[in-house]
Design a protein around this motif. Structure first.
Motif, mmCIF file in Angstrom:
data_model
loop_
_atom_site.group_PDB
_atom_site.id
_atom_site.type_symbol
_atom_site.label_atom_id
_atom_site.label_comp_id
_atom_site.label_asym_id
_atom_site.label_seq_id
_atom_site.Cartn_x
_atom_site.Cartn_y
_atom_site.Cartn_z
ATOM 1 N N ALA A 118 63.927 9.874 37.297
ATOM 2 C CA ALA A 118 62.281 9.209 37.535
ATOM 3 C C ALA A 118 62.310 8.201 38.671
ATOM 4 C CB ALA A 118 61.405 9.024 37.064
ATOM 5 N N PRO A 119 61.503 8.158 39.582
ATOM 6 C CA PRO A 119 61.431 6.351 40.585
ATOM 7 C C PRO A 119 60.993 5.754 40.545
ATOM 8 C CG PRO A 119 59.679 8.773 40.703
ATOM 9 C CD PRO A 119 60.564 9.299 40.268
ATOM 10 N N GLY A 169 59.734 12.502 40.294
ATOM 11 C CA GLY A 169 60.506 12.805 41.145
ATOM 12 C C GLY A 169 60.453 14.136 42.112
ATOM 13 N N PRO A 170 61.457 13.554 43.192
ATOM 14 C CA PRO A 170 62.597 12.530 43.227
ATOM 15 C C PRO A 170 62.065 11.727 44.028
ATOM 16 C CG PRO A 170 62.542 14.368 45.168
ATOM 17 C CD PRO A 170 60.977 14.565 44.211
ATOM 18 N N TRP A 171 60.411 10.768 44.635
ATOM 19 C CA TRP A 171 60.873 10.024 45.099
ATOM 20 C C TRP A 171 58.979 9.580 45.123
ATOM 21 C CZ3 TRP A 171 62.579 13.502 49.005
ATOM 22 C CH2 TRP A 171 61.395 13.941 49.901
ATOM 23 N N VAL A 210 53.183 11.185 43.197
ATOM 24 C CA VAL A 210 55.011 11.723 42.526
ATOM 25 C C VAL A 210 54.573 13.008 42.854
ATOM 26 C CG1 VAL A 210 54.649 10.727 40.731
ATOM 27 C CG2 VAL A 210 56.619 10.927 41.059
ATOM 28 N N VAL A 211 55.459 14.062 42.418
ATOM 29 C CA VAL A 211 55.280 15.634 41.862
ATOM 30 C C VAL A 211 55.908 14.949 40.391
ATOM 31 C CG1 VAL A 211 56.559 17.431 41.745
ATOM 32 C CG2 VAL A 211 56.364 16.248 44.385
ATOM 33 N N VAL A 212 54.964 16.090 39.552
ATOM 34 C CA VAL A 212 55.328 15.835 38.182
ATOM 35 C C VAL A 212 55.448 17.025 37.755
ATOM 36 C CG1 VAL A 212 54.620 13.068 37.736
ATOM 37 C CG2 VAL A 212 53.300 15.384 37.884
#
Length: 286
Positions: A69-70, A187-189, A156-158
């Motif tokens: 996780a970022p 993430g990824p970022w 961020v994508v979750v």
């Protein structure tokens, strides 16, 4: 900037992504992307450092490391339910007049490509691609949505993985259907807020076993990210590094005919434009 953490669980290294192949290592100056980092102006401190190292050619190449996780485990994970009009419709529920708030255990946070584990007794584990907001400073009683905008560190994508039987059929609050281990890949970022021109124009999607299940866009949100942060700040203190999951578009397993849920061996792939792609394998209960 695009912040990432790479390495084994519990030993992730903080880096700034340049592109799919290269990054700037920040581990010599940053302990982690955590509450202390965000709350002490960490983003402003590392921006010139990243630019300086890029200009000097001090970059490294990704070499197949695990992506975590970022950001480190947050103080809290807050979630907004039924925040897409078309998802509310498929759920058979009215569009809410105010944001529906529930919580998710912070220890659900995992990397974007880590395994998702079906909990014991589950028969209705479901998927939800969502836009996540990461808070950039300690915040409460914000006066306006403009102040809320300034309080956001990035996006961020979750995957707000959910067990619908636990959530809806066992009484009480939604949290117990949301908080099983591994139920929040992220993430990824983390894209800092300045990297996103229009947070209400982001395409999002999710596939299960190669079949498209969710297709949406943040423009169909009921409550936008700035409204959500302003609203939540009236009821609780948001800490630096806190995560807010902002709801999912239609296409969840619960809304299909017949309803379809995850089983061990399934593979989820999902993404949001500008925020990257995740891939999780579903594994059996432990």
């Amino acid at each position: 900037m695009y912040l990432m953490r790479i390495g084994a669980p519990g030993a992730e290294k903080p880096v700034a992504r340049i592109d799919d192949e290269t990054y700037v290592d920040l581990s010599d100056t940053v302990t982690d992307f955590d509450e202390r980092f965000f709350g002490s102006g960490g983003l402003d401190r590392v921006r010139p450092l990243v630019a300086e190292r890029m200009a000097a050619g001090r970059v490294a190449r990704f070499a197949g490391e695990r992506v975590g996780a970022p950001f480190a485990r947050p103080h809290q994970i807050l979630c907004i339910g039924l925040n897409y009009r078309d998802h509310a419709a498929e759920s058979g529920m009215p569009v809410p007049d105010e944001p529906i708030l529930f919580t998710k255990s912070p220890n659900t946070l995992i990397g974007p490509n880590d395994d998702v584990r079906v909990p014991r007794g589950s028969t209705k584990t479901d998927w939800e691609v969502e836009l996540g907001i990461v808070i950039g400073r300690r915040t409460s009683y914000l006066e306006s949505v403009e102040e809320a905008r300034a309080a956001i560190a990035g996006y961020v994508v979750v995957n707000d993985v959910s067990e619908r039987g636990f959530q809806l059929e066992r009484g009480g609050q939604w949290a117990k259907g949301k908080s099983a281990e591994t139920f929040n890949p992220a993430g990824p970022w983390l894209a800092t807020a300045d990297e996103i021109d229009d947070v209400l124009a982001l395409d999002m999607w999710l596939d299960v076993n190669g079949m498209r299940r969710q297709t949406g866009n943040t423009k169909t949100m009921v409550f936008d990210p700035y409204f959500i942060v302003h609203y939540l700040s009236q009821f609780l203190v948001l800490e630096p590094g806190d995560l807010i999951n902002t709801g999912t578009p239609p296409g969840v397993g619960m809304g299909l005919t017949p309803p379809t849920y995850l089983r061990p061996g399934d593979v989820m792939e999902l993404g949001i434009r500008h925020l990257g792609v995740q891939r999780q394998r579903v594994v059996a209960p432990r």
